[in-house]
Design a protein around this motif. Structure first.
Motif, PDB file in Angstrom:
ATOM      1  N   GLU A 200      -0.335   2.473  -6.181  1.00 56.91           N
ATOM      2  CA  GLU A 200       1.106   2.494  -5.962  1.00 56.91           C
ATOM      3  C   GLU A 200       1.444   3.452  -4.834  1.00 56.91           C
ATOM      4  OE1 GLU A 200       4.103   1.470  -7.971  1.00 56.91           O
ATOM      5  OE2 GLU A 200       2.807  -0.262  -8.226  1.00 56.91           O
ATOM      6  N   ALA A 201       2.409   3.082  -4.036  1.00 55.32           N
ATOM      7  CA  ALA A 201       2.817   3.952  -2.947  1.00 55.32           C
ATOM      8  C   ALA A 201       3.513   5.177  -3.500  1.00 55.32           C
ATOM      9  CB  ALA A 201       3.754   3.197  -2.006  1.00 55.32           C
TER      10      ALA A 201
ATOM     11  N   VAL B  32       6.412   1.776   2.485  1.00 51.74           N
ATOM     12  CA  VAL B  32       7.540   1.253   1.713  1.00 51.74           C
ATOM     13  C   VAL B  32       8.383   0.365   2.632  1.00 51.74           C
ATOM     14  CG1 VAL B  32       9.558   1.830   0.341  1.00 51.74           C
ATOM     15  CG2 VAL B  32       7.522   3.265   0.232  1.00 51.74           C
TER      16      VAL B  32
ATOM     17  N   ARG C 283       9.648  -2.874  -7.461  1.00 48.10           N
ATOM     18  CA  ARG C 283      10.597  -2.413  -8.479  1.00 48.10           C
ATOM     19  C   ARG C 283      11.886  -3.209  -8.309  1.00 48.10           C
ATOM     20  NH1 ARG C 283       6.743  -0.012  -9.327  1.00 48.10           N
ATOM     21  NH2 ARG C 283       6.340   2.191  -9.667  1.00 48.10           N
TER      22      ARG C 283
ATOM     23  N   GLY D 191       6.078   6.720  -2.383  1.00 51.44           N
ATOM     24  CA  GLY D 191       7.528   6.743  -2.262  1.00 51.44           C
ATOM     25  C   GLY D 191       8.294   5.991  -3.326  1.00 51.44           C
ATOM     26  N   LEU D 192       7.619   5.239  -4.176  1.00 53.27           N
ATOM     27  CA  LEU D 192       8.338   4.403  -5.139  1.00 53.27           C
ATOM     28  C   LEU D 192       8.879   5.220  -6.299  1.00 53.27           C
ATOM     29  CD1 LEU D 192       6.094   1.236  -5.470  1.00 53.27           C
ATOM     30  CD2 LEU D 192       8.242   1.480  -4.255  1.00 53.27           C
ATOM     31  N   PRO D 193      10.012   4.794  -6.856  1.00 48.34           N
ATOM     32  CA  PRO D 193      10.492   5.458  -8.066  1.00 48.34           C
ATOM     33  C   PRO D 193       9.559   5.128  -9.230  1.00 48.34           C
ATOM     34  CG  PRO D 193      11.827   3.534  -7.583  1.00 48.34           C
ATOM     35  CD  PRO D 193      10.880   3.707  -6.428  1.00 48.34           C
ATOM     36  N   ALA D 194       9.651   5.963 -10.278  1.00 53.42           N
ATOM     37  CA  ALA D 194       8.800   5.734 -11.436  1.00 53.42           C
ATOM     38  C   ALA D 194       9.098   4.347 -12.020  1.00 53.42           C
ATOM     39  CB  ALA D 194       9.051   6.807 -12.484  1.00 53.42           C
ATOM     40  N   GLY D 195       8.125   3.798 -12.650  1.00 48.60           N
ATOM     41  CA  GLY D 195       8.361   2.491 -13.263  1.00 48.60           C
ATOM     42  C   GLY D 195       7.129   1.630 -13.138  1.00 48.60           C
ATOM     43  N   ARG D 196       7.272   0.422 -13.696  1.00 47.22           N
ATOM     44  CA  ARG D 196       6.132  -0.478 -13.693  1.00 47.22           C
ATOM     45  C   ARG D 196       6.252  -1.472 -12.563  1.00 47.22           C
ATOM     46  NH1 ARG D 196       3.813  -3.875 -17.220  1.00 47.22           N
ATOM     47  NH2 ARG D 196       5.814  -4.881 -17.568  1.00 47.22           N
TER      48      ARG D 196
ATOM     49  N   GLY E  51       0.851  -1.179   0.000  1.00 47.53           N
ATOM     50  CA  GLY E  51       0.000   0.000   0.000  1.00 47.53           C
ATOM     51  C   GLY E  51       0.889   1.233   0.000  1.00 47.53           C
ATOM     52  N   ASP E  52       0.748   2.093   1.013  1.00 44.98           N
ATOM     53  CA  ASP E  52       1.554   3.307   1.063  1.00 44.98           C
ATOM     54  C   ASP E  52       2.839   3.121   1.857  1.00 44.98           C
ATOM     55  OD1 ASP E  52       0.553   5.183  -0.546  1.00 44.98           O
ATOM     56  OD2 ASP E  52      -0.804   6.082   0.929  1.00 44.98           O
TER      57      ASP E  52
END
Ligand SMILES: Nc1ncnc2c1ncn2[C@@H]1O[C@H](COP(=O)(O)OP(=O)(O)O)[C@@H](O)[C@H]1O
Ligand SMILES: [Mg+2]
Lengths: 376, 669
Positions: free
Chosen positions: B3-4, A32, A72, B6-11, A29-30
Motif C-alpha cells: 500500500e502506498a 498516489v 479507497r 499516502g493513503l488513508p487507513a482502510g482496506r 504502488g507508492d
C-alpha cells in the motif's frame, strides 16, 4: 435494462445524484494518482473531467467503470453501491480514444456486439442497429469494416456501439483527441446533441478546455489527482476557485502583490477587488484575464482613478477578431500585462505601439488568490 | 500489493470476481497445472535424482554364527567389521544401482552351504534392507537361517543424497572430456553458421541479386528434416564407402568433422531467420548519412551494418550454440567414438541404465543452455526497443560486381543444403549402395526393417497432428491469459516464467526428466507412460516457448481496450475471444501450428526416451535403422519426413493465403 425511449432527461433536482463518488483514492504502488475525490453527478448531466495530461482523469474514469478499482472510497450509481462490482455488472457504455472497434467485424456486427446474446430476435437487433446508425448519421455504412471508415466515422460507430445497450452512464475518454481540428469541432456538436436527445448521463474526459467549455453542463477541473473545482463553464471561467483553474481555463496575467482592505496595490495604482477573506498585508497573487483589461483612454491620467492603470503599449499582434497587446508599466515590474483589445477599440482610440494609455481593471474581474498557490 | 504511504487507513477495494473472472482463472489454472505437471515437476524429479546414490551400507547389518551343533552362538559382529578384517569389498564394490545385490556369504570365507552351522542376521537401524531369496526383509529382529538358506541372503542398497554423483562425474576423465568436446564442436559450428548465415542474410537484404525467393526457400529446407539427416548424407558422401571420400585426404567424417558440417546444415535456417530480421530493420537514413560523410563501403559496413545487426548476431550465435550443444541425433549418427554430452545422457540411460548419472549429465548440459537462454532474452529485449524506433527500410541499389559475389555465395550455400537433401533422396532410391546403383523403392518398404516400419511413420503423423492442434490451443489460450487477464499479477508472472522455461531445457533433459517423473509407479499420471499421450505432452512442452512468444507478439498488437469494451457491453470474454481475438490472430495461430507440426515430425531428443513399441516414431526409426546399419532405409524414412513437412508447409501457406484473402477486407486501409 432500461429502455432508451422511456427515459427522458430527468430534472436534476429530482435526482440530485445519479452518480455519487465519495472519498476516492487511487495509488499505483507508492504513487498516489487520485487523492480524496468526491463528486455528485445528476441524472442526464454532461460532465467533463478537465485537466492536464497525467492528472488522473483516466484513472478516475476507469475506477467509475470498474476497470481499475480505486484503492479507497465508494462509488454509487443510481442508488446502488457499485464500488466493488466488476465492469460487467455495472451499467455503462464506454468509448476509448482508440475507439477499440473490432477490426474483423463489420460496422453492423460491431454495433450489434452487445445485443447479440440477449435472446433478442434477429430482426429486432437489425432494426436497432439501423436505428443507431441513423442516429449517428451513418445509415449506409453498415457493411463496411472499421478500417474503411474515416476517423470521425469510426468514432461515431464506437459511440453507437456504446449506447446500443441503453447504458445508464456513458463514459468517453478523450473521444475526439485523435481527430483533426475541423472534424473535432463538428463532432463536439454532434455528441452534445446526441447526449441531449438520449438524456444519458455522460462523463467525458478531455484535456482540451475549449471542448469542455463548449460541451459540458458542468466541468470537473482536476490537477495532480485532486479536484480543483466543480462548476458550470461560466462559473469556472468567471470565478475560478484557484489560480490553477484560472490559468488552465482561459489565460491570465498574474502579478504578485499584497492585500489590504479589499484592495491590492500595483505601484501607485490601487485596485479594488471583490475578494474577501484575506488578512491585511497578506501576500496574494492577482490574476486578470486579457479580455478583462479594458482600454480606457489614450494618454496618462495624472491622478489614476481606482482600478485604472497608466501603461505604455508594447508589441501588438493582430489575431483576427482582436489585437493581442503587450502593455508595460513601472507598476508591473518587468512582466508585461497582456490585453485583448477589440478591433473597434483599437481603431476608435487610435492605439499603436509606443503610445501611452490608461486601462481599467474592473473590480469584479480582478481575481485574487493566496500566494503560494502557484503550482501547476 | 504494497500500500502506498499516502493513503488513508482502510482496506483496499477489491472488485468482486464475476463469472468471467472465474472462468479465466480456471483456464489459467488448468494451463498452469499442465506446465507444472509437464515441466516443473519432471525437472524437479530429475534434479533430485541427480543427487541420489545407491550403495551398500555394511554398518547397518549384524551377524551371529553358531558352532557346528547349531546351538552355541558367537558374539554379534557387524558386516563392516567383517569386511575390514577380510578386505573383501572395496569402495567401488559397495556402490550400486537401484537394483544391486550383495551376497553376504562373501563375508564368510569358511561358508559352506552343506555345513550344519547356522547364521543369524539383523539390521541395526530402521532401514537395513536385505533379501532372503526373493523375500525383502527390513527389521532389527534377529533372523535365524540354516546355511543353505543363508546362501541366498543378499544385501540391498540404500539411498543417500549428496554430491557423490557429481564428484564421480567430474573425476571420470572419459565423461569429463565430453564437456570439452561439446563446447568445442558447438563453438566451431556457431562461428561457421553465424558467418555463413550472415553472408546469406546480407545477400538477401542488401543486394539486388536475382532468385532471392528460391534461395530463401532452399535455406529453410533443413528445418523440415531431423537433425540427424545430414549425418546420413555425409556418410554417403564421405563415409567408409563414400563417393567423395577422397576429398577428405584421409580424415574421417565420423567425429567432430561430420558433427560440425551437419550442425552447420541444420542450424543454418535458425541463424538465418534471426540475422535476416536484424538486417531488415536497419535504417536507410543511417546509410545515407554515412554516404554523405564519404565513408567508404568497408567503413560503413563496420560502423553502421555490424552495430545495427549486433543483437541479431549475438542472438543467432546463442541460439546456434544451444541447438548444437543440445543436439543428440547428429553425434549419434556420425559422431563415431567422439562423445558429447547429449550422447553421454543417452549412453548412461539407455546403455548402462544408470539413470542417476544420466541426470547428472543432464544438469551439466542445462548450464550452457540456461546461460544461452538468459543472454538471448536480454538481447531480444534490446532488439525490440530498436524495432520500435521509426525507421526507413533500407533499399539496396544494383551493383553488378557485388550482386554477383553475393549470388555466388548463396549458390554455394544453396548447393550445400540442397546437395545434402539430394544425396539423401538419392540414397533412398538406390537399390544397394555401392554395388547395385539401379533405382528402386525397396528402401521405402519399412515394414521389412526393424525400427517400427510404416507404423512409425503413421505414429509420427498422428503425433504431429495432435501436437499442432492441442499444442496450439494450449499455447494460444495460455498466452491470452498472460496478456489479457486483469489483476492476478503474481500468478501471471509465474505462468510467464513457466512458459519461457522450456526454451532453456534441452530435449534430452526433458525426456529423461519425464522418465523419472512419469515412470514412477507412485505417480497418478503414471498410466500415460509409454502412450501417445506422453509423446504429445513432451513435444508440446519441448516447443512451447517459441509458440508462446509468437502468440504474445500477436496479442500485444491487439487493442488493449477490447476486453473493457466487451465487459462494458456485458459480453463474456470467451465471446470476444472467439469472435475477435482468434480471428484477428489467425495468421499467428497458423504459424504456431505449423511450427509445432514440423518440429513434432523431426524431433528425436525428447521422444527417444519415451516411445514404446506401440508408439515408435519416424524420426526415431531413422536413428534406429541407421544404428542397425540400414542406412538407406534410414535416409528413405528421413525423406518421408521431409515430404510430409514440405507438404504441410505448402498447405499452411495456401491456408494462410486463403484465410487472409477471405478476411482481408478489414486489413486494408
Ligand atoms: N497502471 C498504472 N501504473 C502506474 N501508474 C499509472 C498507471 N496508470 C496511470 N498511472 C499514472 O497515474 C497518473 C494519472 O494517469 P491518467 O489517469 O492516465 O492521467 P490522464 O489525466 O492523462 O488521463 C499518471 O501520472 C500516470 O503515470
Ligand atoms: Mg487519459
Amino acid at each position: 435494462m432500461t429502455e432508451l425511449t422511456a427515459e427522458g432527461p430527468a430534472p436534476a433536482a429530482a435526482d440530485p445524484s445519479y452518480l455519487k463518488i465519495e472519498g476516492l483514492w487511487k495509488a499505483f504502488g507508492d504513487f498516489v494518482a487520485l487523492r480524496d475525490v468526491s463528486l455528485d453527478i445528476a441524472r442526464g448531466e454532461f460532465i467533463c473531467f478537465l485537466g492536464p495530461s497525467g492528472c488522473g482523469k483516466t484513472t478516475l474514469l476507469r475506477a467509475i467503470a470498474g476497470l481499475d478499482p480505486q484503492s479507497r472510497g465508494t462509488i454509487r450509481q443510481g442508488g446502488r453501491d457499485v464500488s466493488g462490482l466488476p465492469a460487467s455488472q455495472r451499467d455503462y457504455g464506454i468509448v476509448f480514444q482508440s475507439y477499440a472497434l473490432f477490426p474483423n467485424l463489420t460496422v453492423e456486427r460491431n454495433i450489434a456486439f452487445g445485443l447479440e446474446n440477449t435472446r433478442r430476435p434477429k430482426a429486432e437487433i437489425a432494426a436497432r442497429v439501423a436505428e443507431l446508425l441513423a442516429l449517428v448519421g451513418l445509415p449506409d455504412q453498415a457493411k463496411k469494416y472499421p478500417a474503411q471508415l474515416s476517423g470521425g466515422q469510426q468514432q461515431r460507430i464506437a459511440l453507437a456501439r456504446a449506447i446500443a445497450i441503453n447504458p445508464g452512464l456513458l463514459l468517453l475518454d478523450e473521444p475526439l483527441s485523435a481527430l483533426d481540428a475541423k472534424v473535432r469541432v463538428h463532432l463536439r456538436h454532434e455528441i452534445k446533441e446526441l447526449q441531449r436527445k438520449l438524456g444519458v448521463t455522460t462523463i467525458m474526459v478531455t484535456h482540451d478546455q475549449e471542448e469542455a467549455l463548449s460541451m459540458a453542463d458542468r466541468i470537473v477541473v482536476m490537477n495532480h489527482g485532486v479536484i480543483e473545482q466543480i462548476g458550470t463553464p461560466t462559473e469556472i471561467y468567471r470565478h475560478p476557485a484557484t489560480l490553477f483553474v484560472a490559468d488552465f481555463i482561459g489565460e491570465t496575467n498574474r502579478v504578485a502583490t499584497t492585500y489590504s482592505a479589499g484592495a491590492v496595490t500595483l505601484g501607485e495604482a490601487v485596485l479594488q477587488t471583490r475578494a474577501a477573506g484575506f488578512a491585511d498585508g497578506a501576500p496574494v497573487t492577482l490574476a486578470v484575464r486579457p479580455e478583462d483589461v479594458l482600454p480606457h483612454a489614450v494618454g496618462h491620467e495624472a491622478e489614476p482613478r481606482p482600478n485604472h492603470l497608466n501603461v505604455r503599449i508594447g508589441a501588438m499582434e493582430f489575431l483576427g477578431s482582436y489585437w493581442r497587446t503587450h502593455l508595460t508599466s513601472p507598476a508591473l515590474g518587468g512582466t508585461p500585462l497582456v490585453a485583448n483589445f477589440s478591433m473597434n477599440a483599437v481603431r476608435r482610440l487610435g492605439l499603436g505601439t509606443g503610445a501611452e494609455m490608461t486601462v481599467e481593471l474592473p473590480a469584479e474581474r480582478v481575481l485574487v488568490f493566496p500566494r503560494g498557490d502557484e503550482h501547476g | 500489493m504494497a500500500e502506498a504511504a499516502g493513503l488513508p487507513a482502510g482496506r483496499a477495494v477489491r472488485l468482486r470476481i464475476d463469472s468471467d473472472g472465474w472462468i479465466k482463472r480456471a483456464f489459467m489454472a488448468v494451463i498452469a497445472l499442465y506446465l507444472i505437471a509437464a515441466l516443473a515437476l519432471p525437472l524437479y524429479a530429475m534434479l533430485s535424482k541427480s543427487f541420489v546414490t545407491y550403495g551398500f551400507d555394511l554398518s547397518r547389518y549384524e551377524f551371529q554364527v553358531s558352532d557346528d551343533s547349531g546351538t552355541v552362538w558367537g558374539d554379534p559382529v557387524s558386516a563392516a567389521t567383517l569386511n575390514e578384517q577380510l578386505g573383501r569389498f572395496g569402495p567401488d564394490d559397495l556402490r550400486s544401482s537401484s537394483d544391486g545385490r550383495l551376497a553376504v556369504t562373501e563375508l564368510f570365507p569358511d561358508f559352506s552351504f552343506r555345513s550344519p552351522v547356522k547364521y543369524r542376521i539383523r539390521g541395526t537401524t530402521d532401514n537395513a534392507p536385505y533379501l532372503v531369496g526373493l523375500d525383502l526383509q527390513n527389521s532389527t529382529e534377529w533372523r535365524e537361517l540354516d546355511s543353505n538358506t543363508f546362501r541366498r541372503v543378499n544385501l540391498r542398497p540404500v539411498t543417500t543424497t549428496g554430491l557423490q554423483n557429481y564428484v564421480e562425474y567430474f573425476s571420470n576423465p572419459a565423461l569429463f572430456s565430453s564437456i570439452e568436446n561439446s563446447l568445442f564442436i558447438a563453438t566451431i559450428s556457431t562461428v561457421l553458421t553465424v558467418l555463413f548465415a550472415f553472408g546469406f542474410a546480407y545477400a538477401l537484404n542488401r543486394s539486388c541479386m536475382p532468385y532471392k525467393g528460391t534461395f530463401r526457400l532452399i535455406a529453410m529446407m533443413p528445418i523440415l528434416v531431423p537433425s540427424l539427416l545430414p549425418g546420413i548424407a555425409l556418410i554417403y558422401m564421405f563415409g567408409n564407402q563414400g563417393f567423395l571420400k577422397g576429398l577428405l585426404f584421409g580424415q574421417t567424417i565420423y567425429g567432430p568433422l561430420g558433427i560440425v558440417i551437419g550442425s552447420v546444415f541444420f542450424t543454418f535456417p535458425h541463424a538465418l531467420i534471426i540475422i535476416s530480421t536484424a538486417l531488415s530493420i536497419s535504417d536507410q537514413r543511417q546509410y545515407e548519412a554515412a554516404e554523405s560523410l564519404r565513408a567508404s563501403k568497408w567503413r560503413t559496413f563496420w560502423t553502421v551494418t555490424i552495430p545495427g545487426a549486433r543483437y541479431g548476431l549475438i542472438s543467432a550465435a546463442f541460439v546456434t550454440f544451444t541447438l548444437v550443444i543440445t543436439d543428440f541425433g547428429l553425434p549419434k549418427v556420425i559422431g563415431g567414438q567422439y562423445n558429447v554430452l547429449a550422447i553421454d545422457i543417452y549412453k548412461q540411460v539407455i546403455g548402462q541404465q544408470n539413470f542417476e548419472m544420466g541426470a547428472v549429465v543432464s544438469v551439466v548440459l542445462l548450464i550452457p543452455a540456461v546461460i544461452a537462454f538468459i543472454v538471448d532474452r536480454q538481447v531480444q529485449k534490446k532488439q525490440v526497443s530498436l524495432l520500435s524506433a521509426r525507421s526507413v527500410p533500407y533499399q539496396p541499389r544494383p551493383d553488378r560486381r557485388f550482386d554477383l559475389a553475393m549470388l555466388a555465395w548463396c549458390a554455394v550455400m544453396g548447393v550445400f543444403i540442397a546437395g545434402i537433401i539430394g544425396v539423401c533422396q538419392f540414397a533412398a532410391l538406390i537399390n544397394y549402395w555401392p554395388y547395385d546403383l539401379t533405382f528402386s523403392l525397396r528402401n521405402y518398404e519399412f515394414n521389412r526393417m526393424d525400427g517400427g516400419g510404416w507404423g512409425a511413420y503413421w505414429n509420427s503423423l498422428e503425433l504431429a497432428a495432435l501436437t499442432a492442434v492441442i499444442g496450439t490451443a494450449i499455447i494460444f489460450t495460455g498466452a491470452y491469459m498472460v496478456e489479457k487477464i486483469d489483476g492476478f499479477r503474481t500468478g501471471r508472472a509465474a505462468f510467464q516464467f513457466l512458459a519461457m522455461l522450456p526454451m532453456a531445457i534441452p530435449g534430452m533433459v526433458l525426456g529423461l526428466a519425464y522418465i523419472f517423473f512419469f515412470n514412477d509407479p507412485a505417480n497418478p499420471l503414471n498410466p500415460i507412460y509409454g502412450t501417445m499421450t506422453i509423446l504429445v505432452v513432451s513435444t508440446v512442452t519441448h516447443f512451447y516457448t517459441v509458440g508462446h512468444l509468437t502468440a504474445l507478439t500477436a496479442l500485444k498488437q491487439i487493442d488493449a481496450e477490447f476486453e473493457p469494451v466487451a465487459s462494458s457491453l456485458r459480453q463474456p470474454f470467451w465471446r470476444l475471444f472467439a469472435r475477435v481475438t482468434v480471428p484477428v490472430c489467425l495468421p499467428a495461430i497458423l504459424d504456431i501450428s505449423i511450427y509445432m507440426f514440423v518440429n513434432a515430425m523431426t524431433t528425436v531428443s525428447a521422444v527417444v526416451f519415451l516411445y514404446s513399441t506401440h508408439t515408435a516414431l519416424a524420426s526415431v526409426a531413422v536413428l534406429n535403422m541407421d544404428d542397425a546399419g540400414d542406412i538407406a532405409p534410414a535416409a528413405a524414412m528421413g525423406m518421408m519426413i521431409f515430404y510430409t513437412n514440405a507438404t504441410a508447409r505448402v498447405l499452411h501457406a495456401l491456408a494462410s493465403r486463403r484465410i487472409l484473402s477471405r478476411t482481408q477486407a478489414w486489413r486494408v486501409r
